[in-house]
Design a protein around this motif. Structure first.
Motif, PDB file in Angstrom:
ATOM      1  N   UNK A  58     -20.198  69.112 -45.377  1.00  0.00           N
ATOM      2  CA  UNK A  58     -19.067  69.118 -44.442  1.00  0.00           C
ATOM      3  C   UNK A  58     -18.751  67.743 -43.865  1.00  0.00           C
ATOM      4  N   UNK A  59     -19.664  66.787 -44.031  1.00  0.00           N
ATOM      5  CA  UNK A  59     -19.455  65.460 -43.457  1.00  0.00           C
ATOM      6  C   UNK A  59     -18.178  64.827 -43.991  1.00  0.00           C
ATOM      7  N   UNK A  69     -37.683  66.008 -44.448  1.00  0.00           N
ATOM      8  CA  UNK A  69     -37.544  65.031 -43.384  1.00  0.00           C
ATOM      9  C   UNK A  69     -36.069  64.747 -43.174  1.00  0.00           C
ATOM     10  N   UNK A  70     -35.661  64.653 -41.925  1.00  0.00           N
ATOM     11  CA  UNK A  70     -34.294  64.255 -41.619  1.00  0.00           C
ATOM     12  C   UNK A  70     -34.341  63.106 -40.623  1.00  0.00           C
ATOM     13  N   UNK A  71     -33.384  62.200 -40.759  1.00  0.00           N
ATOM     14  CA  UNK A  71     -33.288  61.094 -39.817  1.00  0.00           C
ATOM     15  C   UNK A  71     -31.828  60.706 -39.667  1.00  0.00           C
ATOM     16  N   UNK A  83     -20.811  54.799 -38.871  1.00  0.00           N
ATOM     17  CA  UNK A  83     -20.657  56.230 -38.610  1.00  0.00           C
ATOM     18  C   UNK A  83     -22.015  56.900 -38.393  1.00  0.00           C
ATOM     19  N   UNK A  84     -22.085  57.821 -37.427  1.00  0.00           N
ATOM     20  CA  UNK A  84     -23.321  58.592 -37.276  1.00  0.00           C
ATOM     21  C   UNK A  84     -23.477  59.550 -38.455  1.00  0.00           C
ATOM     22  N   UNK A  85     -24.611  60.144 -38.547  1.00  0.00           N
ATOM     23  CA  UNK A  85     -24.872  61.081 -39.636  1.00  0.00           C
ATOM     24  C   UNK A  85     -26.356  61.154 -39.883  1.00  0.00           C
ATOM     25  N   UNK A  86     -26.736  61.935 -40.873  1.00  0.00           N
ATOM     26  CA  UNK A  86     -28.156  62.094 -41.170  1.00  0.00           C
ATOM     27  C   UNK A  86     -28.413  61.893 -42.654  1.00  0.00           C
ATOM     28  N   UNK A  87     -29.635  61.514 -42.958  1.00  0.00           N
ATOM     29  CA  UNK A  87     -30.119  61.497 -44.328  1.00  0.00           C
ATOM     30  C   UNK A  87     -31.342  62.390 -44.395  1.00  0.00           C
ATOM     31  N   UNK A  88     -31.653  62.880 -45.581  1.00  0.00           N
ATOM     32  CA  UNK A  88     -32.786  63.789 -45.713  1.00  0.00           C
ATOM     33  C   UNK A  88     -33.578  63.511 -46.967  1.00  0.00           C
ATOM     34  N   UNK A  89     -34.827  63.933 -46.928  1.00  0.00           N
ATOM     35  CA  UNK A  89     -35.709  63.832 -48.090  1.00  0.00           C
ATOM     36  C   UNK A  89     -36.654  65.016 -48.063  1.00  0.00           C
ATOM     37  N   UNK A  90     -36.817  65.664 -49.199  1.00  0.00           N
ATOM     38  CA  UNK A  90     -37.725  66.808 -49.241  1.00  0.00           C
ATOM     39  C   UNK A  90     -39.161  66.338 -49.361  1.00  0.00           C
ATOM     40  N   UNK A  91     -40.058  67.115 -48.763  1.00  0.00           N
ATOM     41  CA  UNK A  91     -41.496  66.938 -48.930  1.00  0.00           C
ATOM     42  C   UNK A  91     -42.061  68.315 -49.250  1.00  0.00           C
ATOM     43  N   UNK A  92     -43.306  68.365 -49.670  1.00  0.00           N
ATOM     44  CA  UNK A  92     -43.901  69.657 -50.003  1.00  0.00           C
ATOM     45  C   UNK A  92     -43.872  70.568 -48.774  1.00  0.00           C
ATOM     46  N   UNK A  93     -43.153  71.677 -48.903  1.00  0.00           N
ATOM     47  CA  UNK A  93     -43.105  72.656 -47.831  1.00  0.00           C
ATOM     48  C   UNK A  93     -42.122  72.354 -46.724  1.00  0.00           C
ATOM     49  N   UNK A 123     -24.125  67.936 -33.256  1.00  0.00           N
ATOM     50  CA  UNK A 123     -23.508  66.614 -33.111  1.00  0.00           C
ATOM     51  C   UNK A 123     -22.700  66.529 -31.821  1.00  0.00           C
ATOM     52  N   UNK A 124     -21.954  67.593 -31.514  1.00  0.00           N
ATOM     53  CA  UNK A 124     -21.136  67.612 -30.299  1.00  0.00           C
ATOM     54  C   UNK A 124     -22.006  67.504 -29.045  1.00  0.00           C
ATOM     55  N   UNK A 125     -23.139  68.174 -29.082  1.00  0.00           N
ATOM     56  CA  UNK A 125     -24.040  68.157 -27.933  1.00  0.00           C
ATOM     57  C   UNK A 125     -24.992  66.969 -27.943  1.00  0.00           C
ATOM     58  N   UNK A 126     -24.825  66.110 -28.980  1.00  0.00           N
ATOM     59  CA  UNK A 126     -25.705  64.939 -29.144  1.00  0.00           C
ATOM     60  C   UNK A 126     -27.174  65.360 -29.154  1.00  0.00           C
ATOM     61  N   UNK A 127     -27.427  66.400 -29.917  1.00  0.00           N
ATOM     62  CA  UNK A 127     -28.785  66.924 -30.078  1.00  0.00           C
ATOM     63  C   UNK A 127     -29.290  66.491 -31.454  1.00  0.00           C
ATOM     64  N   UNK A 128     -30.089  65.417 -31.522  1.00  0.00           N
ATOM     65  CA  UNK A 128     -30.483  64.887 -32.831  1.00  0.00           C
ATOM     66  C   UNK A 128     -31.522  65.726 -33.560  1.00  0.00           C
TER      67      UNK A 128
END
Length: 530
Positions: free
Chosen positions: A234-235, A381-383, A368-378, A198-203
């Protein structure tokens, strides 16, 4: 691996959280355990009158570099890693004067708390623990011989076993504590790597680590045959994970999911500008409204779909007051979540013993910035979180007729709500309140029509002369691929529409609006929520 209990003769204690430390160390001393410690931990133990040996005395090497170097030494790690029943290990210990360490008590530098308080970069870096995780991992690896404790809440379990086994712990406990230790260091490293990204703005870092602290285990997940638990990440963001439960039975998996959806939705409405209420069922809004007071906002939200509101989740964007609490508790409600509540409101809710009241301490920032996630087989996904906010969008008029001021206010309201409705989403709004919500359909036409049917049912229930979609505005979370869904809304009485635009048939859709004297605005922003 031997199953016999292992006697604790020497303990190394180095903690940032000193809760219960002195009491625990005193009990260890009662069992004849030699105490070895570092820095502030040693000072705290010595101040309590306990005999404690400095780790520098054990290693023969002084603490240096502002405490960065103190436990990174063979006499520490050899004492933790040596296999007691291994003759070669025992010989090496004897040759190099390495004494065994049977108990390691470490909780790590408060990196997460340092980030949470908004500390500058250099201070965050200094709160990255190096020696602590190294010792914890070493002790956990050698759990056949070493007991490792990373949280004060486990002191009692260790002491109970020592009392039951003449100063020893069982392999079963050591395995359990070792597993927890690796979970703690993994979550700690995840917090650090996430902060760095996040600090390095590396998505999209090459490696994405996830970590969390258990808040509660649940009876089951979405369905009774599924196992579930709730973890805090930690968010730093107000919400269900930070909320204080004032009363009511334990939240279920579905309760938490729906309560989060409700609170995120109501947070779109600035409490300094207006009072707002969102009623959620199965993670979809079934009624959202804003007004001068919470009780009026709730009343307007309830009109949209009273059937679905029964057993729903209610979120408000201001301190819950007595008048609103009295009205909300008038029907069966699973959860109320608010930034805060008055004492009188709390007492009113208390009369409904199974109703959960959650006070989050504030609203989640929708920007606020942040991420959401969803599991897939194997994999997973994060966005980035959908933090596009109506107040920051340009509403571009593309129809011949521009919306009136009242229509524009309702269009903005409708698009705020559409962001929180499962796709395909169509939301009808009148006078800053939803009057029909169509969610989660395979066809946008179906979503538009279902919302109309809901509005017609509400009109019959409330004995209204006509559905409230007459004179409403409508929002679509994504573009109209054809005019058909728009025409459903126009026939229902909608006079203005907001949508992202971007279809190859935009001109055809705009013409349909013009043919019926309907105002249309485009936002250029889509709000899919699958």
């Amino acid at each position: 691996m031997t199953e016999q209990p292992r006697r604790i003769l020497r303990a190394l204690l180095s903690v940032s959280d000193k809760s219960g430390l002195v009491e625990f160390a005193r009990e260890l001393a009662r069992h004849g355990v030699e105490l070895v410690s570092t820095g502030g931990t040693k000072a705290a133990l010595a101040a309590a009158g306990l005999a404690v040996r400095d780790v520098a005395d054990l290693t023969g090497f002084p603490e240096m570099m502002d405490g960065r170097i103190k436990t990174l030494h063979p006499k520490v790690h050899g004492g933790l890693l040596a296999i007691r029943d291994n003759a070669e290990h025992a010989g090496a210990m004897a040759q190099h004067g390495i004494a065994p360490i049977d108990l390691l008590v470490v909780n790590l530098y408060p990196f997460e708390a340092t980030v949470a308080k908004g500390a500058p970069f250099d201070e965050c870096i200094e709160n990255i623990d190096i020696g602590g995780p190294a010792m914890v991992r070493a002790a956990a690896k050698n759990h056949a011989d070493v007991t490792v404790v990373v949280e004060a809440q486990d002191y009692a379990a260790v002491l109970a076993e020592m009392d039951a086994h003449a100063g020893a712990t069982t392999l079963a406990l050591r395995k359990k504590l070792a597993a927890k230790a690796y979970g703690r260091t993994a979550a700690y490293d995840a917090a650090i790597s996430g902060w760095f990204a996040e600090t390095l703005k590396e998505p999209t870092p090459d490696y994405r680590a996830l970590g969390g602290k258990l808040i509660q285990t649940m009876r089951y997940g979405e369905n009774p045959h599924q196992v579930a638990a709730f973890y805090r990440s930690p968010e730093v963001r107000f919400g269900v994970a930070t909320a204080r439960q004032v009363q009511g039975k334990q939240l279920s998996y579905n309760n938490i999911n729906d309560t989060d959806a409700a609170f995120e939705c109501v947070a779109e409405f600035d409490p300094k500008r207006t009072a707002a209420c969102a009623i959620i069922k199965h993670a979809n809004p079934c009624g959202v409204a804003e007004a001068d007071t919470l009780v009026e906002a709730y009343r307007k939200a309830l009109i949209c779909d009273q059937d679905s509101a029964y057993g729903g989740i209610v979120a408000v964007n201001r301190t819950l007051d007595a008048e609103a609490a009295r009205m909300i508790t008038g029907i069966f409600t699973e959860v109320i979540i608010a930034p805060d509540a008055t004492d009188e409101a709390i007492e009113i809710v208390r009369a409904k013993k199974n109703l959960r009241l959650m006070l989050a301490g504030g609203l989640p920032d929708p920007r606020a910035p942040g991420v959401t996630m969803r599991t897939v087989a194997g994999g997973f996904l994060m966005q980035s979180r959908d933090n596009a906010v109506v107040d920051d969008l340009e509403f571009k008029v593309v129809s011949k007729r521009a919306p009136t001021a009242a229509e524009l206010a309702d269009l903005k309201f409708a698009f705020r709500v559409a962001k929180h409705v499962k796709s395909n989403a169509v939301v009808y709004v009148r006078d800053r309140a939803t009057v029909g919500v169509g969610a989660g359909q395979m066809s946008r036409v179906d979503s538009a029509a279902i919302a109309v049917r809901k509005a017609e049912a509400a009109a019959r229930f409330l004995d209204l002369p006509e559905p409230l979609t007459k004179g409403s505005v409508v929002a679509s979370d994504a573009f109209y691929p054809f005019p058909d869904a728009l025409l459903v809304s126009i026939r229902a009485g909608a006079t203005a529409v907001v949508q992202p635009g971007g279809s190859i048939r935009d001109e055809e859709v705009i013409k349909a609006a013009d043919d019926h004297d309907v105002a249309m605005v485009l936002t250029g922003v889509r709000h899919f929520r699958h």
